[in-house]
Write an enzyme that holds these catalytic residues in place. Sequence first.
Site, PDB file in Angstrom:
ATOM      1  N   GLN A 223       4.746  -2.817   0.295  1.00  0.00           N
ATOM      2  CA  GLN A 223       4.881  -2.250  -0.258  1.00  0.00           C
ATOM      3  C   GLN A 223       4.350  -1.750  -1.808  1.00  0.00           C
ATOM      4  OE1 GLN A 223       9.443  -0.530   1.258  1.00  0.00           O
ATOM      5  NE2 GLN A 223       8.803   0.674  -0.308  1.00  0.00           N
ATOM      6  N   ARG A 370      15.220   4.139   0.565  1.00  0.00           N
ATOM      7  CA  ARG A 370      15.051   5.488   0.066  1.00  0.00           C
ATOM      8  C   ARG A 370      15.277   6.714  -0.737  1.00  0.00           C
ATOM      9  NH1 ARG A 370      13.737   9.421   5.653  1.00  0.00           N
ATOM     10  NH2 ARG A 370      11.398  10.919   4.385  1.00  0.00           N
ATOM     11  N   CYS A 371      15.938   5.165  -1.959  1.00  0.00           N
ATOM     12  CA  CYS A 371      15.856   6.462  -2.751  1.00  0.00           C
ATOM     13  C   CYS A 371      16.005   5.276  -4.118  1.00  0.00           C
ATOM     14  CB  CYS A 371      18.374   6.252  -3.246  1.00  0.00           C
ATOM     15  SG  CYS A 371      18.489   4.733  -3.164  1.00  0.00           S
ATOM     16  N   GLU A 741      12.395  10.739  -1.202  1.00  0.00           N
ATOM     17  CA  GLU A 741      13.860  10.660  -0.274  1.00  0.00           C
ATOM     18  C   GLU A 741      15.306  11.918  -0.544  1.00  0.00           C
ATOM     19  OE1 GLU A 741      13.123   8.317  -3.788  1.00  0.00           O
ATOM     20  OE2 GLU A 741      12.401   6.348  -2.430  1.00  0.00           O
TER      21      GLU A 741
END
Length: 796
Positions: A223, A370-371, A741
Site C-alpha cells: 500500500q 481499515r482505520c 474507513e
Amino acid sequence: MSQAVDEIKIGGVGASRKRVEDNRFIRGKGNYTDDIVLPGMLHMEILRSPLAHARIKSIDTSRAWDIPGVHLVLTGEMMATRNLAWMPTLSYDTQAVLATDKVRFQGQEVACVIADDPYIAKDACEAIVVDYEPLPVIVNPMQAVAEDAPVIRDDKENQPDNVIYNWEVGDRDGTDRAFASADLVSKLELHYPRSHPSPIECCGSIADFNRATSKLTVYMTTQAPHIIRAAVAMVAELPEHMIRIVSPDIGGGFGNKVPVYPGYVCSILASILLERPVKWIEDKSGNLISTGFARDIYLKGEMALRKDGKILAVRMHADADHGAFFSDAQPSKFKIGLLHSTFAAYDVPVAHLTARGTYSNKAPGGVAYRCSFRVTEAMFFQERMVQEAASDLGMDQAQFRAMNFVRDDQFPHRTPFGFLTDSGQYGKCLDVALKAIDYDNFRQEQAEARKRGRLLGLGISTMTEPLGAGNSREYDILGIKMFDSADLKVHMTGKAILRTGAKTQGQGHETTWAQIVAHELGIPAEDVVVEEGDTDTAPFGMGTYASRSTPVAGAAVAMVSRKIRAKARKLAAHLLEVSEEDIEWELGRFYVRSAPDRGVTIQECAIAAYSNMPDGMEPGLENTAYYDPPNLTWPFAVYIVTVEVDPQTGVWDVLKMVAVDDCGVRINPMIVEGQIMGGLTEAYAMSNMQFITFDAEGNCVGANYMDYLLPTAWETPGYELHSEVVTPCPHHPIGAKGIGECAAVGGPAAFVNAVMDALSGTGVRNVDMPLLPDRVWEALTYHRDVSGAPPVRSDD
Ligand code: CDP
C-alpha cells in the site's frame, strides 16, 4: 452567456461516474502480483513454526537441498551472515526475518526454500527438520506482566520484561478533580478482539535483481511503495535509485499490506543471490495466521457525569497486545495512537488516558485495519461507554448524545486530548438518522414487543475520525514527513496523465482523481488516465492507508491542476492577445472579461503549450505538487441499527440500518456509498461472526474461512444511506474529507449497542465481540457479562 462545460457531463466532482478500473476487473483482466510471470522465475515457500514459543536447538536442511529442483534454502543463520536475520520495524522495534534463537509465535518464519515451482518448494520445506525446545507461552497482557512471566524478547538489550511502552496523555489532576465532583461515575470494561483484514489477495512479492544493471525491481502487494523503497534501501543496503518498487493491482489492502513482511525480504535476498526473479505468494492460512492482525486491546473506562446528563470527564486505560514484534506501521509520534482520538465529537472538558503495550506469543498485531491510528477501537469504546452512561443515568441515549455533542458554533474545537477539529454538524446528522429509523415509533414497538417476550434493540453509534496524516509538523514515518504528491502532464491534444504518491487497492482512485482534474480544469475525466504504484514514475508519496488519499493526495491533485491552470492562463492571454489581468476563467475555458465570447478552451491552451508559446515561456504543460495539509480532516457519521434477538438461541437479526455520513464534498457519490457499504459490512462481520483467537498454548484458533467468516451477500443486511449533511472541510482545496474507513470504524458499536439494548433489564453490561449466538444466549440465560478474552490456563 456562460460557455463553461457542464461539470457533471464531463465527470467532474459530484458525478457518480462509473469506476474505470472495473472495466478490467470484471473482465478478469486485472494485473495482480501473482499474475506476473518473468522469464527464469523461481518460486519461494516459507517454513513456519508450529509452536508459539520455543528455543531452536537445530535446523537440518540437508534433505531439502537434496530435492531436485531446489535452488536455495535460506535459514536465519544464513541471513545473519548478511546482517539480515532481523529487520527494523516501522515502530522502531526489530523483527526476526527468519528465526535464529527462538520462535516467538505460531506461524513465525523459520526457513525458506526457493525452487523451480511452488510445489517442489513446499515439499522441500517439509523435509527441513527443526528441533524445538518448547517454552512457556503468553497469550494476553495480564500474563505478559505477571511476575514470573518469561521474557519473550530476550534478544533485546534493555528489555527485562514484556512491556513495550507505558504512555499517558491528557490532564490527570484535572480529571481527578472532575471525578471528585461527579454525581455519578459510569464504568465499563471490555476486550476488542483480534481481527484480521483478510483481503481476497494475500501478500506477495516478485524480486528481480539484474546483475548487469545492478537494478532491483520488486513487484509487490504494498500500500506504500515509496516507503518500501526506503526500507529496502536501508535493510538491504542497496542504493535507492537502483530500486524500483511496483505495486500492481491489489486485491484489497485494509492495512494488511502496509507492514514489511519477512517474505518480501527473503525473496529479495534470494533474487540477489541467485540472480533470477523469485516469486513469493503467501497462502491463505499463512496470511490469516501470521500477517497484519489488528485490535486485541483490553479497555477500562470511567465517565464522570452530572445528574442532568453532562459529561464532566473521562478516564481510560488500554492494555494493547502487540504480539511478538511491535511491527505495525504508524507515525512515530503516536505510540499507540489509540484512545486519544476519543471524544472529539463530544464536549468533554477534561480527560486522561494511560496505555500499556506488551509483547505476547502471538503474530505481530496492531495493524490499523481499515482505520486511522486505531480509531476503530477508540470509537467502539467511546460509543459503548456513552450507551452505558446514558443507561446508568436513566436517560435516552439519543438525547444524551445530542446534549453532549460539540455544537456547530463551537468550531474550531480543541478535543480533550489536544486535537483540533474544524467543522461538523453533529446534531443535524443525528436528527437525520433518528428520523430515518423512526426512533420514537421504534421505542414504542420495542416496549410492546417486550410484553410479548420479543427482544428488540436499537443501537446508535457516532464516529469522528482523524483522517489525512499528516501535516508534516506532527506526523512522520521513520522520520519521513507525511505529505503527498501529484504529477500532471497535459499532452498537446488536451489529454492528460496523472500520477500520485497514493496507491489504490480497490477504492477507485483511477476514477476519482480524474474527476478532480475535470473539476479544476474542465478536461473531461475520460481524457485523464491515472497511474499509481510505480516508484520509477510516481512522485514520492506516503501511500494509501488511514483514508489519507483524498485528504492529502486528492488535495495534491487539485493543487497541481491549479498550477497547470495558472500556466494555461498565460497561454490564453497570449492566444487572445490581452494581458493576463483581463482574462477570466470558467470551467474549461478562459475568456476576455470585456468580451466573453472571445475565449480559448483548456485544450487550445494545451496545443499552444507545445506549438505557440509566448517568447520566453518554457514549453509544455506539466507540473508536480507536493501537498502538506494544515490539519487532519474530520468526517462525522451516525449509524443506527435495529435488531431482534431470539431469546431461545441468542441469534440476532438486523431489522434496519441507517447511515448518515458527512465526509464534506463527495467527489463521486456512488464510490462514497460503496465505501460506506463495504465498511458497514466489515463492521457487521466483526461484531457478528468473525472469530479468531489463541488457545493457552498459543495455537491460532479460527485461522480458516470456516471459522473466520467473510460475509456474503446472503447474510449481509441492507443499509439505508443518507447524504444530505455536507460540511465542507475548511482547509481542503475542494472541501473533501476522507470516507474510506468511517463505516468500519463506527459500525461495530452500532450493532453491539443494539444487541445490548435488546438485553437491557437483564443486568448484563457487556458481551465481547463477536456477538456469537452462544455468547448472547449465555448472557441472556445467566444474566452475566460474557468476556471474549483468550484463556489464561489450558484447562480454562
Ligand atoms: O485513502 P483511501 O483511498 O482508502 O480513502 P479515501 O481518501 O476516503 O477515499 C476512498 C474513495 O472514496 C476514493 O476513491 C475517493 O476519491 C472517494 N471519496 C470521494 O469520492 N469523496 C470524498 N469526500 C472522499 C472520498
